[in-house]
Scaffold this motif. Structure first.
Motif, PDB file in Angstrom:
ATOM      1  N   THR A 115       0.927  -1.179  -0.033  1.00 57.39           N
ATOM      2  CA  THR A 115      -0.013  -0.094  -0.080  1.00 57.39           C
ATOM      3  C   THR A 115       0.975   1.145  -0.074  1.00 57.39           C
ATOM      4  O   THR A 115       1.838   1.222   0.688  1.00 57.39           O
TER       5      THR A 115
ATOM      6  N   GLU B  39       0.769   5.096   0.397  1.00 59.62           N
ATOM      7  CA  GLU B  39      -0.094   6.422   0.910  1.00 59.62           C
ATOM      8  C   GLU B  39       0.687   7.742   0.420  1.00 59.62           C
ATOM      9  O   GLU B  39       1.659   8.095   0.772  1.00 59.62           O
TER      10      GLU B  39
ATOM     11  N   LEU C  73      -4.596   6.561  -1.370  1.00 55.19           N
ATOM     12  CA  LEU C  73      -3.790   5.138  -1.613  1.00 55.19           C
ATOM     13  C   LEU C  73      -3.695   4.640  -2.843  1.00 55.19           C
ATOM     14  O   LEU C  73      -4.471   4.640  -3.743  1.00 55.19           O
TER      15      LEU C  73
ATOM     16  N   ALA D 107      -3.123   0.635  -4.141  1.00 53.87           N
ATOM     17  CA  ALA D 107      -2.738  -0.608  -3.728  1.00 53.87           C
ATOM     18  C   ALA D 107      -2.077  -1.279  -4.951  1.00 53.87           C
ATOM     19  O   ALA D 107      -2.283  -1.052  -6.166  1.00 53.87           O
TER      20      ALA D 107
END
Length: 296
Positions: A56, A58, A121, A123
């Motif tokens: 992930t 950020e 975010l 992924a």
């Protein structure tokens, strides 16, 4: 189990009634403890497999004065840094609007209206066989948008692994305590039987019976009661585990543990009654031989 004719009327002792139930409760607790440990191990393996292939990223939130175009441009810069990075298979962005949608069940619909700054975010799915260099990947995304960080879930997974090991350790301790309690119960029952039947045992000694001959009668008796109690305890454990497994199978929440066992795991539980019976047999034998050795 077929009974063998014996000189000692052990089948009429009070142990015939309460020892099987005592062993049954212990096997029941041991089976549940082992089941908990095995299920926790499966949950950890499943989460480990899932998280090992994902990252992930950020991107820090920007102030309310920033427009959606600036947020999209920041996401695109990081996405561009990810493209062509060795070990990165795919990436999917979660912008502020999508983040607000994900948080709506907990924070309500006023989140977007209040212009609360939310991070973006991304992924990322990585190649497990050839993962990217995490340090280089961190520098790459940091260079694209200052403050961007990579979360490989290792900190969270490490805490989960420690919790799983603690649960397994506690389960192992419960099994050990149950085993010790079962042994002490058999010792107590065997010594009680020796006291009750001492006159008969002395007569057997007088006519030449060996200690091993007398011990054999006690050990057969203890093994039979232990096996009976073990089977009862296993049936009770199965009656507890199977309904929970059926209920968990109907749940669609992938994050919840599946309360069902595989065939090898059921095999481990099926061995419990036999192990209990053999332990009772050995305990009774050693108790009788040790006690008779002290007799004049």
């Amino acid at each position: 189990m077929a009974r063998v004719s014996a000189d000692l009327p052990l089948a009429r002792d009070s142990s015939e009634r309460f020892l099987p139930w005592l062993v049954a409760f212990m096997v029941y607790l041991a089976a549940l403890a082992l089941t908990s440990a095995m299920l926790m191990q499966k949950v950890v393996q499943r989460w480990d497999r899932g998280l090992s292939s994902e990252l992930t990223i950020e991107i820090p939130a920007v102030g309310p004065e920033a427009g959606t175009e600036e947020v999209a441009e920041r996401i695109e810069r990081v996405m561009g840094a990810l493209r062509g990075t060795p070990g990165v298979r795919s990436s999917e962005a979660y912008g502020p609007e999508r983040m607000a949608g994900l948080l709506e069940p907990w924070l309500g619909t006023t989140l977007a209206d209040e212009n609360l700054p939310l991070p973006s975010l991304i992924a990322v799915t990585i190649d497990i066989d050839a993962p990217p260099d995490m340090a280089a990947l961190g520098r790459r995304v940091e260079g694209a948008v200052p403050g961007t960080r990579v979360d490989d879930h290792q900190q969270w997974l490490g805490g989960l692994l420690r919790l799983a090991r603690m649960i397994q350790l506690v389960a192992g301790g419960i099994v050990a305590l149950v085993a010790v309690s079962a042994v002490l119960a058999v010792v107590f029952v065997t010594r009680t039987g020796l006291s009750i039947h001492r006159p008969v045992i002395e007569i057997l000694h007088l006519i030449g019976a060996r200690d091993s001959y007398i011990a054999a009668q006690f050990q057969r008796h203890a093994m039979r009661l232990g096996l009976r109690g073990g089977i009862i305890g296993l049936i009770l454990a199965g009656a507890t585990i199977l309904p929970l497994g059926l209920l968990s199978d109907r749940l669609e929440a992938v994050s919840l543990p599946v309360y069902s066992l595989s065939a090898p795991e059921w095999g481990i539980l099926l061995v419990l009654p036999l192990v209990t019976a053999l332990a009772a047999r050995m305990t009774a034998r050693l108790t009788v031989l040790g006690t008779l050795a002290k007799l004049p």
